[in-house]
Design a protein around this motif. Structure first.
Motif, PDB file in Angstrom:
ATOM      1  N   LEU A  39       0.468  -0.859  -0.006  1.00 48.51           N
ATOM      2  CA  LEU A  39       0.083   0.031   0.001  1.00 48.51           C
ATOM      3  C   LEU A  39       1.129   1.085   0.018  1.00 48.51           C
ATOM      4  O   LEU A  39       2.323   1.714   0.133  1.00 48.51           O
ATOM      5  CB  LEU A  39      -1.085   0.314   0.978  1.00 48.51           C
ATOM      6  CG  LEU A  39      -1.946  -1.058   0.934  1.00 48.51           C
ATOM      7  CD1 LEU A  39      -2.372  -0.895   2.866  1.00 48.51           C
ATOM      8  CD2 LEU A  39      -2.680  -1.036   0.037  1.00 48.51           C
ATOM      9  N   ASP A  40       0.224   2.313  -0.319  1.00 47.21           N
ATOM     10  CA  ASP A  40       0.554   3.636  -0.129  1.00 47.21           C
ATOM     11  C   ASP A  40       1.059   4.487   1.193  1.00 47.21           C
ATOM     12  O   ASP A  40      -0.042   3.945   1.786  1.00 47.21           O
ATOM     13  CB  ASP A  40       0.602   4.832  -1.060  1.00 47.21           C
ATOM     14  CG  ASP A  40       0.651   4.602  -2.842  1.00 47.21           C
ATOM     15  OD1 ASP A  40       1.921   4.089  -3.436  1.00 47.21           O
ATOM     16  OD2 ASP A  40       0.195   5.077  -4.130  1.00 47.21           O
ATOM     17  N   GLN A  41       1.886   4.725   1.964  1.00 50.12           N
ATOM     18  CA  GLN A  41       1.858   5.075   2.687  1.00 50.12           C
ATOM     19  C   GLN A  41       0.671   6.217   3.086  1.00 50.12           C
ATOM     20  O   GLN A  41       0.442   7.400   2.115  1.00 50.12           O
ATOM     21  CB  GLN A  41       3.374   5.893   3.897  1.00 50.12           C
ATOM     22  CG  GLN A  41       4.463   4.804   3.505  1.00 50.12           C
ATOM     23  CD  GLN A  41       5.014   5.176   4.202  1.00 50.12           C
ATOM     24  OE1 GLN A  41       5.578   7.016   5.452  1.00 50.12           O
ATOM     25  NE2 GLN A  41       5.811   4.316   4.625  1.00 50.12           N
ATOM     26  N   PRO A  42      -0.302   6.345   4.060  1.00 53.63           N
ATOM     27  CA  PRO A  42      -0.940   8.292   4.059  1.00 53.63           C
ATOM     28  C   PRO A  42      -0.860   8.798   4.677  1.00 53.63           C
ATOM     29  O   PRO A  42      -0.403   9.692   5.382  1.00 53.63           O
ATOM     30  CB  PRO A  42      -1.891   7.087   5.620  1.00 53.63           C
ATOM     31  CG  PRO A  42      -0.952   6.925   5.815  1.00 53.63           C
ATOM     32  CD  PRO A  42      -0.176   5.973   5.307  1.00 53.63           C
ATOM     33  N   ARG A  43       0.413   9.483   3.429  1.00 51.04           N
ATOM     34  CA  ARG A  43       1.282  10.855   3.777  1.00 51.04           C
ATOM     35  C   ARG A  43       0.168  12.365   3.630  1.00 51.04           C
ATOM     36  O   ARG A  43      -1.262  11.866   2.732  1.00 51.04           O
ATOM     37  CB  ARG A  43       2.072  11.693   2.506  1.00 51.04           C
ATOM     38  CG  ARG A  43       3.379   9.983   2.980  1.00 51.04           C
ATOM     39  CD  ARG A  43       4.286  10.637   3.705  1.00 51.04           C
ATOM     40  NE  ARG A  43       5.379   9.674   4.290  1.00 51.04           N
ATOM     41  CZ  ARG A  43       6.660   9.717   3.897  1.00 51.04           C
ATOM     42  NH1 ARG A  43       6.842  10.978   3.226  1.00 51.04           N
ATOM     43  NH2 ARG A  43       7.430   9.137   4.408  1.00 51.04           N
ATOM     44  N   CYS A  44       0.393  12.819   4.451  1.00 51.72           N
ATOM     45  CA  CYS A  44      -1.051  14.274   5.236  1.00 51.72           C
ATOM     46  C   CYS A  44      -2.183  13.675   5.068  1.00 51.72           C
ATOM     47  O   CYS A  44      -2.891  14.936   4.532  1.00 51.72           O
ATOM     48  CB  CYS A  44      -0.436  15.301   3.343  1.00 51.72           C
ATOM     49  SG  CYS A  44       1.290  15.421   3.060  1.00 51.72           S
ATOM     50  N   VAL A  45      -2.664  12.157   4.533  1.00 49.88           N
ATOM     51  CA  VAL A  45      -3.835  12.050   4.822  1.00 49.88           C
ATOM     52  C   VAL A  45      -4.963  12.367   6.807  1.00 49.88           C
ATOM     53  O   VAL A  45      -5.217  13.282   6.209  1.00 49.88           O
ATOM     54  CB  VAL A  45      -4.166  11.021   4.869  1.00 49.88           C
ATOM     55  CG1 VAL A  45      -5.912  10.539   5.812  1.00 49.88           C
ATOM     56  CG2 VAL A  45      -3.634  10.347   3.248  1.00 49.88           C
ATOM     57  N   PHE A  46      -3.984  12.821   7.738  1.00 53.13           N
ATOM     58  CA  PHE A  46      -4.286  13.618   8.684  1.00 53.13           C
ATOM     59  C   PHE A  46      -3.480  14.578   8.895  1.00 53.13           C
ATOM     60  O   PHE A  46      -3.690  15.149  10.533  1.00 53.13           O
ATOM     61  CB  PHE A  46      -4.150  12.085   9.713  1.00 53.13           C
ATOM     62  CG  PHE A  46      -4.508  10.718   9.185  1.00 53.13           C
ATOM     63  CD1 PHE A  46      -5.870  10.716   9.339  1.00 53.13           C
ATOM     64  CD2 PHE A  46      -4.138   9.158   9.280  1.00 53.13           C
ATOM     65  CE1 PHE A  46      -6.758   9.897   9.161  1.00 53.13           C
ATOM     66  CE2 PHE A  46      -3.927   8.468   8.559  1.00 53.13           C
ATOM     67  CZ  PHE A  46      -5.691   8.125   8.931  1.00 53.13           C
ATOM     68  N   ASP A  47      -3.667  15.617   8.473  1.00 56.78           N
ATOM     69  CA  ASP A  47      -3.013  16.495   8.974  1.00 56.78           C
ATOM     70  C   ASP A  47      -3.311  17.433   9.876  1.00 56.78           C
ATOM     71  O   ASP A  47      -4.799  17.784   9.235  1.00 56.78           O
ATOM     72  CB  ASP A  47      -1.980  16.780   7.720  1.00 56.78           C
ATOM     73  CG  ASP A  47      -1.348  18.475   7.887  1.00 56.78           C
ATOM     74  OD1 ASP A  47      -0.404  18.360   8.684  1.00 56.78           O
ATOM     75  OD2 ASP A  47      -1.083  19.417   7.455  1.00 56.78           O
ATOM     76  N   GLY A  48      -2.872  17.748  10.630  1.00 57.80           N
ATOM     77  CA  GLY A  48      -3.866  19.009  11.594  1.00 57.80           C
ATOM     78  C   GLY A  48      -5.051  18.228  12.276  1.00 57.80           C
ATOM     79  O   GLY A  48      -5.281  18.917  12.801  1.00 57.80           O
ATOM     80  N   GLN A  49      -4.970  16.241  12.313  1.00 55.01           N
ATOM     81  CA  GLN A  49      -5.643  16.010  12.953  1.00 55.01           C
ATOM     82  C   GLN A  49      -5.427  14.945  13.407  1.00 55.01           C
ATOM     83  O   GLN A  49      -5.738  14.701  15.112  1.00 55.01           O
ATOM     84  CB  GLN A  49      -6.421  14.806  12.085  1.00 55.01           C
ATOM     85  CG  GLN A  49      -7.391  15.789  10.872  1.00 55.01           C
ATOM     86  CD  GLN A  49      -8.213  14.795  10.455  1.00 55.01           C
ATOM     87  OE1 GLN A  49      -8.925  13.818  10.537  1.00 55.01           O
ATOM     88  NE2 GLN A  49      -8.661  14.938   9.088  1.00 55.01           N
ATOM     89  N   VAL A  50      -3.654  15.257  14.346  1.00 56.60           N
ATOM     90  CA  VAL A  50      -3.024  13.976  14.777  1.00 56.60           C
ATOM     91  C   VAL A  50      -1.837  14.828  15.463  1.00 56.60           C
ATOM     92  O   VAL A  50      -1.847  16.078  15.045  1.00 56.60           O
ATOM     93  CB  VAL A  50      -2.434  13.101  14.400  1.00 56.60           C
ATOM     94  CG1 VAL A  50      -3.491  11.974  13.968  1.00 56.60           C
ATOM     95  CG2 VAL A  50      -1.803  13.960  13.491  1.00 56.60           C
ATOM     96  N   VAL A  51      -1.812  14.293  16.797  1.00 51.36           N
ATOM     97  CA  VAL A  51      -0.699  14.973  17.607  1.00 51.36           C
ATOM     98  C   VAL A  51      -0.146  13.881  17.887  1.00 51.36           C
ATOM     99  O   VAL A  51      -0.227  12.561  17.472  1.00 51.36           O
ATOM    100  CB  VAL A  51      -1.210  15.179  18.746  1.00 51.36           C
ATOM    101  CG1 VAL A  51      -2.458  17.020  18.969  1.00 51.36           C
ATOM    102  CG2 VAL A  51      -1.885  14.245  19.964  1.00 51.36           C
ATOM    103  N   SER A  52       0.914  14.171  18.563  1.00 47.03           N
ATOM    104  CA  SER A  52       2.861  13.053  18.177  1.00 47.03           C
ATOM    105  C   SER A  52       1.797  11.676  19.444  1.00 47.03           C
ATOM    106  O   SER A  52       2.910  10.740  19.480  1.00 47.03           O
ATOM    107  CB  SER A  52       3.835  14.220  18.744  1.00 47.03           C
ATOM    108  OG  SER A  52       3.343  14.318  20.579  1.00 47.03           O
ATOM    109  N   THR A  53       1.081  12.099  19.866  1.00 49.38           N
ATOM    110  CA  THR A  53       0.996  11.162  20.940  1.00 49.38           C
ATOM    111  C   THR A  53       0.127   9.676  20.539  1.00 49.38           C
ATOM    112  O   THR A  53      -0.873   9.029  21.504  1.00 49.38           O
ATOM    113  CB  THR A  53       0.024  11.683  22.222  1.00 49.38           C
ATOM    114  OG1 THR A  53      -0.662  12.267  22.371  1.00 49.38           O
ATOM    115  CG2 THR A  53       1.504  12.318  23.214  1.00 49.38           C
ATOM    116  N   ASP A  54      -0.638  10.553  19.758  1.00 47.17           N
ATOM    117  CA  ASP A  54      -1.830   9.771  19.080  1.00 47.17           C
ATOM    118  C   ASP A  54      -1.202   8.425  18.471  1.00 47.17           C
ATOM    119  O   ASP A  54       0.129   7.889  18.097  1.00 47.17           O
ATOM    120  CB  ASP A  54      -2.806   9.903  17.798  1.00 47.17           C
ATOM    121  CG  ASP A  54      -3.535  11.247  18.360  1.00 47.17           C
ATOM    122  OD1 ASP A  54      -3.820  11.097  19.065  1.00 47.17           O
ATOM    123  OD2 ASP A  54      -3.843  12.675  17.790  1.00 47.17           O
TER     124      ASP A  54
END
Length: 283
Positions: free
Chosen positions: A61-76
């Motif tokens: 699969l392709d990696q989900p680059r930029c898919v969750f940008d702005g929705q996640v933090v480093s602890t997720d």
């Protein structure tokens, strides 16, 4: 839970499943957490020109680059959910760490989650190289009881569906993608099902086989003709044998033997025996 290690820009993701089974319905959790959909993104088999993107037990699969940008933090954490196509509709996002379906539950749940990774491993910036996830590339994890989220080879052709799921520090679902389109693995053919009857060969194959047969016959005929010609020439031509003159060997002296020829007598003369005088007889 430990985060799986990643080498370079390639992340290994585990997924397993058994095709042809209908998933059972799990009991509904007592607490629901609303997830935020990440647009229309669907995981897909990598579009990069790679060998073996889909095999009999893996897919890429392709990696989900930029898919969750702005929705996640480093602890997720970001997970990959793998399910059989007919079981994906029954999958319910877990709400606790204990309810996360792992690989050993594959044959009973028909889906599972794997690859607990930090969002930092899917940076939005282009890091260079190939950004892909290889699913089903770690057969050794089956022998490691301490491996909680296994990336073992897929045991059946599927088809499978996958999605990415973000969970917060308390293992509550936070964001997710849509399910992918069905992904079917390659399958080998049963040797008994291979048709070997010559009458069902294609027209081009028949023409090629005929040409090769004619060429082989002509070559054999040429060899036989050359061999027959060589035998005929050798039988017609023989070297002349030279008979050496008759020789006599006297001791160590080698001399030729000549046949004397008598002289003709003069006319009117008769041959008379001549007396031989013995020199040792007295007078």
């Amino acid at each position: 839970m430990a985060i799986n290690s990643v080498k370079g820009s390639v992340v290994s993701v585990g997924s397993e499943g058994v095709g042809g089974f209908r998933a059972g319905t799990l009991s509904s959790p007592t607490r629901w957490h609303q997830t935020k959909p990440s647009g229309d993104y669907k995981p897909q088999v990598s579009a990069h020109p790679l060998e073996g993107k889909v095999t009999a037990s893996t897919f890429t699969l392709d990696q989900p680059r930029c898919v969750f940008d702005g929705q996640v933090v480093s602890t997720d954490t970001i997970w990959l959910v793998v399910a059989f196509s007919n079981a994906s509709r029954d999958f319910q996002n877990p709400t606790t760490a204990a309810s996360i379906p792992a690989y050993p539950r594959l044959l009973t749940d028909y889906y599972y989650m794997t690859l607990k990774v930090s969002p930092d491993l899917y940076p939005c910036a282009d890091a260079g190289g190939l950004s892909v996830l290889r699913v089903g590339t770690d057969p050794g994890c089956l022998r490691d009881p301490g491996r909680e989220y296994c990336n073992a080879p897929l045991p059946a052709p599927g088809p499978y569906r996958t999605k990415f799921l973000v969970m917060d520090e308390a293992s509550h679902p936070k964001a997710e993608t849509q399910w992918s389109d069905p992904i079917t693995l390659k399958q080998g053919r049963d040797p008994s099902s291979v048709d070997t009857w010559p009458g069902r060969r294609g027209g081009s194959m028949v023409v090629i086989a005929s040409i090769l047969s004619v060429l082989a016959g002509l070559l054999l005929l040429a060899l036989l003709t050359a061999a027959a010609g060589a035998c005929t020439v050798s039988s017609l031509w023989r070297p002349e044998e030279v008979t050496p003159p008759e020789q006599l060997r006297l001791g160590s002296f080698l001399a030729k033997r000549y046949s004397p020829h008598p002289l003709p007598l003069s006319p009117g003369r008769a041959r008379t025996p001549s007396a031989t005088r013995d020199p040792y007889i007295g007078h």
